[in-house]
Scaffold this motif. Structure first.
Motif, PDB file in Angstrom:
ATOM      1  N   ARG A 196      48.509  45.055 -37.446  1.00 36.76           N
ATOM      2  CA  ARG A 196      47.654  44.286 -36.522  1.00 36.76           C
ATOM      3  C   ARG A 196      47.246  42.952 -37.141  1.00 36.76           C
ATOM      4  N   GLN A 197      47.108  41.930 -36.261  1.00 34.05           N
ATOM      5  CA  GLN A 197      46.563  40.644 -36.725  1.00 34.05           C
ATOM      6  C   GLN A 197      45.136  40.520 -36.181  1.00 34.05           C
ATOM      7  N   VAL A 198      44.184  40.269 -37.081  1.00 28.31           N
ATOM      8  CA  VAL A 198      42.786  40.181 -36.648  1.00 28.31           C
ATOM      9  C   VAL A 198      42.157  38.901 -37.206  1.00 28.31           C
ATOM     10  N   VAL A 199      41.409  38.207 -36.350  1.00 31.37           N
ATOM     11  CA  VAL A 199      40.678  37.030 -36.828  1.00 31.37           C
ATOM     12  C   VAL A 199      39.220  37.458 -37.010  1.00 31.37           C
ATOM     13  N   SER A 200      38.653  37.140 -38.180  1.00 27.05           N
ATOM     14  CA  SER A 200      37.317  37.637 -38.467  1.00 27.05           C
ATOM     15  C   SER A 200      36.437  36.530 -39.057  1.00 27.05           C
ATOM     16  N   GLY A 201      35.160  36.497 -38.643  1.00 26.48           N
ATOM     17  CA  GLY A 201      34.253  35.425 -39.080  1.00 26.48           C
ATOM     18  C   GLY A 201      33.629  35.699 -40.440  1.00 26.48           C
ATOM     19  N   ILE A 202      34.456  35.931 -41.459  1.00 29.46           N
ATOM     20  CA  ILE A 202      33.911  36.317 -42.768  1.00 29.46           C
ATOM     21  C   ILE A 202      34.289  35.331 -43.876  1.00 29.46           C
ATOM     22  N   ALA A 203      34.862  34.165 -43.480  1.00 34.69           N
ATOM     23  CA  ALA A 203      35.409  33.263 -44.510  1.00 34.69           C
ATOM     24  C   ALA A 203      34.337  32.708 -45.431  1.00 34.69           C
ATOM     25  N   LYS A 204      33.073  32.665 -44.956  1.00 39.54           N
ATOM     26  CA  LYS A 204      32.035  32.123 -45.832  1.00 39.54           C
ATOM     27  C   LYS A 204      31.652  33.130 -46.915  1.00 39.54           C
ATOM     28  N   GLN A 205      31.891  34.421 -46.647  1.00 39.41           N
ATOM     29  CA  GLN A 205      31.496  35.456 -47.611  1.00 39.41           C
ATOM     30  C   GLN A 205      32.687  35.997 -48.414  1.00 39.41           C
ATOM     31  N   TYR A 206      33.893  35.952 -47.865  1.00 38.53           N
ATOM     32  CA  TYR A 206      35.061  36.530 -48.543  1.00 38.53           C
ATOM     33  C   TYR A 206      36.202  35.513 -48.589  1.00 38.53           C
ATOM     34  N   SER A 207      36.823  35.382 -49.763  1.00 39.92           N
ATOM     35  CA  SER A 207      37.992  34.507 -49.863  1.00 39.92           C
ATOM     36  C   SER A 207      39.219  35.328 -49.470  1.00 39.92           C
ATOM     37  N   PRO A 208      40.335  34.680 -49.082  1.00 35.35           N
ATOM     38  CA  PRO A 208      41.551  35.418 -48.722  1.00 35.35           C
ATOM     39  C   PRO A 208      41.998  36.325 -49.878  1.00 35.35           C
ATOM     40  N   GLU A 209      41.865  35.834 -51.129  1.00 32.23           N
ATOM     41  CA  GLU A 209      42.316  36.612 -52.287  1.00 32.23           C
ATOM     42  C   GLU A 209      41.527  37.919 -52.411  1.00 32.23           C
ATOM     43  N   GLU A 210      40.209  37.799 -52.249  1.00 35.68           N
ATOM     44  CA  GLU A 210      39.351  38.988 -52.357  1.00 35.68           C
ATOM     45  C   GLU A 210      39.693  40.047 -51.324  1.00 35.68           C
ATOM     46  N   MET A 211      40.194  39.610 -50.204  1.00 35.23           N
ATOM     47  CA  MET A 211      40.413  40.530 -49.093  1.00 35.23           C
ATOM     48  C   MET A 211      41.642  41.410 -49.291  1.00 35.23           C
ATOM     49  N   LYS A 212      42.592  40.919 -50.069  1.00 33.24           N
ATOM     50  CA  LYS A 212      43.865  41.631 -50.231  1.00 33.24           C
ATOM     51  C   LYS A 212      43.606  43.069 -50.678  1.00 33.24           C
ATOM     52  N   ASP A 213      44.228  44.020 -49.982  1.00 39.02           N
ATOM     53  CA  ASP A 213      44.173  45.456 -50.281  1.00 39.02           C
ATOM     54  C   ASP A 213      42.844  46.126 -49.968  1.00 39.02           C
ATOM     55  N   LYS A 214      41.887  45.386 -49.456  1.00 35.75           N
ATOM     56  CA  LYS A 214      40.607  46.028 -49.104  1.00 35.75           C
ATOM     57  C   LYS A 214      40.826  46.994 -47.946  1.00 35.75           C
ATOM     58  N   LYS A 215      40.087  48.103 -47.959  1.00 37.24           N
ATOM     59  CA  LYS A 215      40.134  49.022 -46.824  1.00 37.24           C
ATOM     60  C   LYS A 215      38.954  48.720 -45.906  1.00 37.24           C
ATOM     61  N   VAL A 216      39.279  48.448 -44.658  1.00 36.14           N
ATOM     62  CA  VAL A 216      38.232  48.058 -43.711  1.00 36.14           C
ATOM     63  C   VAL A 216      38.261  49.002 -42.507  1.00 36.14           C
ATOM     64  N   ILE A 217      37.212  48.887 -41.675  1.00 35.49           N
ATOM     65  CA  ILE A 217      37.166  49.708 -40.456  1.00 35.49           C
ATOM     66  C   ILE A 217      37.575  48.810 -39.286  1.00 35.49           C
ATOM     67  N   LEU A 218      38.626  49.224 -38.612  1.00 32.06           N
ATOM     68  CA  LEU A 218      39.171  48.398 -37.531  1.00 32.06           C
ATOM     69  C   LEU A 218      38.914  49.065 -36.178  1.00 32.06           C
ATOM     70  N   ILE A 219      38.388  48.288 -35.224  1.00 35.51           N
ATOM     71  CA  ILE A 219      38.300  48.801 -33.841  1.00 35.51           C
ATOM     72  C   ILE A 219      39.649  48.498 -33.217  1.00 35.51           C
ATOM     73  N   THR A 220      40.352  49.551 -32.825  1.00 34.06           N
ATOM     74  CA  THR A 220      41.753  49.355 -32.431  1.00 34.06           C
ATOM     75  C   THR A 220      41.938  49.146 -30.931  1.00 34.06           C
ATOM     76  N   ASN A 221      40.938  49.498 -30.130  1.00 32.35           N
ATOM     77  CA  ASN A 221      41.158  49.366 -28.686  1.00 32.35           C
ATOM     78  C   ASN A 221      40.303  48.268 -28.048  1.00 32.35           C
ATOM     79  N   LEU A 222      40.070  47.201 -28.821  1.00 34.37           N
ATOM     80  CA  LEU A 222      39.332  46.062 -28.276  1.00 34.37           C
ATOM     81  C   LEU A 222      40.332  45.142 -27.586  1.00 34.37           C
ATOM     82  N   LYS A 223      39.940  44.595 -26.450  1.00 38.18           N
ATOM     83  CA  LYS A 223      40.830  43.656 -25.750  1.00 38.18           C
ATOM     84  C   LYS A 223      41.156  42.493 -26.675  1.00 38.18           C
TER      85      LYS A 223
END
Ligand code: MSP
Length: 669
Positions: free
Chosen positions: A604-631
């Protein structure tokens, strides 16, 4: 204070600020509008030709950014919010004569003409701006104005900016503004705000003001230099005259209503209305408004209400629960007008129970019941009065005069206090005259019967006057009272001036039993329910649920009387553990990250408003909770297929993750 003569109807022009369309309005926003509405209604009742203006202030970088985040055009973004705002005013019985939007064509054209004229006459000139900018407040600040390096108005961080811009020669008008304020003692009210303006801003000296921007384009283009848009205050403040047709082909309404009698504004924008606005009007050679009244704030949890603080109180929920008259009464009664005041659920329920259910509601229902019981509901002409009745009639005449003095000075709480002096006096009168005792001998003693009829008359006449005096504040209640008194639709008994007359309630009029005007609320139960509503509201805000939707949901829930979801509702949300495969920044946005997620074989491709708190590098391999049935939604042109969960408090944001080793694709339930 004399009533306006029928032949020469005086005009009365009153305005609220135009609101930023930043999601749903909270009860603090309703404060200015409800107050302005009460004054407008009062003036109409007094026979003035009233022009009451409100509207929306729709341009600026903040709106442009929000619209981009939502993947819609700024106009689409504001259209929806403006529709909600108009619906709210309708719900709250606000009787504005016009609703101006700064995106209205006539406003845009007039602002362009104003800007060009000021440029041609040398009041606007081109230069370069370098300084600090607070995006949420849309204000420029000089280094020395910052407080601890932050915006002096809202305390948030500011951004360094440097750009070409047009300046307005504000400094040129400094002395004239000081002279005007000093020679017109009523121009700024309350007086404390006048001193603040003179001592903190005007006397230390004014700097010219940057009035155009090139770094965004959601604004009114400068006709002779199209890369510039007219910057917020020239656009916004001009609404007060463009709404009347100033600088248009038909300026007859402008000629009729300008200058305004009062601009009603919150205290934080007094400065703009008493310094920038007068200077602009002086430059345009126009008279200044008679008064700018800066009211205080409604506070919650010790701070100004704001959606970002999560302490929003949705007026639609409160109106649905208690009726809009009760909310309007509370807003205008609780806090001395001009001062700050704290909004609490306890105070709201307390006022509804004490002032509305007990004092006013009981007075009406007891009086009507007694008239029915003792006289079959019909006012007897065989009546006698005593000193106490005369004392009450004199009191009501005094109240009528005092209410007008207070309304003329925009002192809404004091006007209500006056009216409730009458309500309390009538309640005490019932205890003092004890009609039930008179009733015991009424059958055998004509004098007792006549006295009882006199007591009933005094009560009903007093209530009639109360029904007139509360009309500016509570537009729905007077008709309910009059229906019960049997005088609904009888103009001579219900027009404003009729409240100055005692003894006009006609003998022979028949009362009718009606529903309780304000049912008593069980405080413990109600507080618990309100707390649940506000907790749910905060939780939604933290989950980033769009505010428009959130408030609509809550209003609906309030109408249902519950704020709980069923297990079936919860089951509609599908969530999975997902692992971040790749992360990158969304071009042109400092807030958004684009994430490629593995939700157990499904990418899945998701756009998230977290760039001020997390860098792209930090995000790699993180386990997150995804809502899968959002429009899916498009943010900044990028499609987002779902949402990841985060916890927020104020500006702090952390991702929600799993406590232990579990593969991607695991269900959350
Ligand atoms: N757009 C500007 C006004 C431009 S007027 C030419 C603006 N908009 S606003 O939406 O932020 O605020 C509108 C009004 O609501 C202001 O008068 C403001 O003081 C008032 N209130 C917002 N929150 C409030 C409280 N919590 N309490 C009382 N009034 C408050 O400013």
């Amino acid at each position: 204070m004399a009533d306006v003569s029928k032949n020469e109807k005086k005009t009365y022009y009153i305005t609220t600020p135009i609101y930023y369309p930043s999601g749903n309005m909270h009860i603090g926003h309703s404060y200015t509008t409800v107050a302005a509405d009460a004054e407008a209604r009062y003036r109409r009742l007094k026979g003035y030709d009233v022009m009451f203006l409100t509207g929306t202030d729709e341009h600026g970088q903040k709106i442009q950014r929000k619209a981009e985040e939502k993947g819609v055009t700024p106009k689409e973004y504001v259209d929806e919010i403006v529709a909600n705002t108009k619906a709210l005013w309708k719900l709250m019985n606000v009787t504005n004569d016009q609703f101006i939007r700064t995106t209205d064509d006539f406003h845009i054209k007039a602002v362009q003409k104003i800007f060009k004229r000021l440029y041609d006459q040398g009041d606007i000139y081109k230069s370069e701006y370098e300084g600090w900018y607070c995006t949420p407040c849309e204000s420029f600040w000089t280094e020395t104005q910052l407080v601890d390096g932050k915006c002096p108005d809202c305390g948030r961080p500011v951004e360094r900016t440097r750009e070409e811009c047009y300046y307005f020669r504000l400094s040129k008008y400094q002395q004239r503004i000081i002279d005007h304020i000093e020679s017109h003692p009523d121009f700024i009210q309350p007086v404390s705000r006048k001193n603040e303006m003179l001592n903190n801003f005007l006397r230390p000296g004014l700097e010219d003001l940057c009035v155009s921007r090139t770094s965004f384009d959601w604004g009114i283009p400068v006709t002779f230099d199209e890369k510039h848009v007219v910057y917020v205050w020239v656009d916004a403040l001009s609404n007060y005259i463009t709404a009347l047709g100033y600088a248009s082909e038909d300026d007859s309404r402008f000629k009729k209503y300008w200058p305004a009698q009062v601009h009603l504004v919150g205290k934080e924008i007094v400065r703009f209305h008493t310094i920038i606005w007068p200077a602009l009007l002086m430059a345009l050679d126009l008279p200044l408004p008679e008064q700018v009244y800066g009211h205080g704030w409604l506070l919650i949890d010790g701070g100004k209400m704001s959606k970002s603080k999560g302490n929003v109180v949705d007026p639609r929920i409160l109106c649905a629960k208690y009726g809009c008259d009760a909310i309007r009464y509370f807003l205008l009664r609780e806090v001395p007008f001009g001062s700050d005041g704290v909004f609490t659920n306890e105070a709201l329920i307390g006022r509804i129970n004490a002032d509305l259910a007990n004092d006013l509601g009981n007075l009406v229902s007891r009086s009507v019941s007694m008239q029915l019981k003792y006289f079959g509901g019909v006012q007897s002409a065989e009546k006698t009065f005593a000193d106490i009745d005369n004392e009450i009639s004199r009191l009501f005449r005094e109240i009528y005069d005092n209410v007008q003095v207070q309304m003329d000075a925009l002192q809404f709480p004091s006007a209500l206090v006056e009216i409730w002096r009458g309500v309390s006096r009538l309640n005490k009168f019932i205890d003092e005259t004890a009609p039930w005792v008179l009733a015991k001998s009424a059958d055998t003693d004509p004098a007792a019967k006549a006295r009882l009829a006199g007591v009933m008359y005094t009560l009903l006449e007093g209530i009639r006057i109360v029904s007139v005096l509360i009309e500016p504040f509570m537009p729905e209640t007077p008709a309910k009272i009059r229906e019960q008194l049997g005088i609904l639709g009888k103009d001579e008994l219900t027009v404003w001036e009729s409240a100055s007359k005692w003894g006009v309630y006609p003998d022979g009029t028949e009362v009718k039993k009606g529903e309780a005007l304000f049912p008593r609320i069980d405080p413990a139960k109600e507080l618990e329910e309100l707390e649940k509503l506000s907790a749910a509201q905060k939780a939604d805000a933290a989950a980033g649920k769009p505010e428009e939707k959130k408030n609509a949901d809550e209003a609906a829930k309030a109408e249902d009387g519950a704020n709980l979801i069923t297990i079936d509702d919860f089951a509609k949300v599908h969530m999975k553990v997902a692992r971040v495969l790749e992360a990158g920044r969304v071009e042109g946005s400092d807030k958004l990250l684009i994430l490629k997620l593995d939700a157990g074989g499904e990418i899945r491709q998701v756009v998230s408003g977290i760039a001020k708190q997390y860098s792209p590098e930090e995000m790699k391999d993180k386990k997150v909770i995804l809502i899968t049935n959002l429009k899916p939604a498009v943010l900044r042109g990028v499609t987002s297929e779902g949402m990841i969960l985060a916890a927020t408090k104020g500006k702090k944001l952390v991702l929600v993750t799993v406590d232990g080793d579990i593969p991607e694709g695991a269900d959350i339930s």
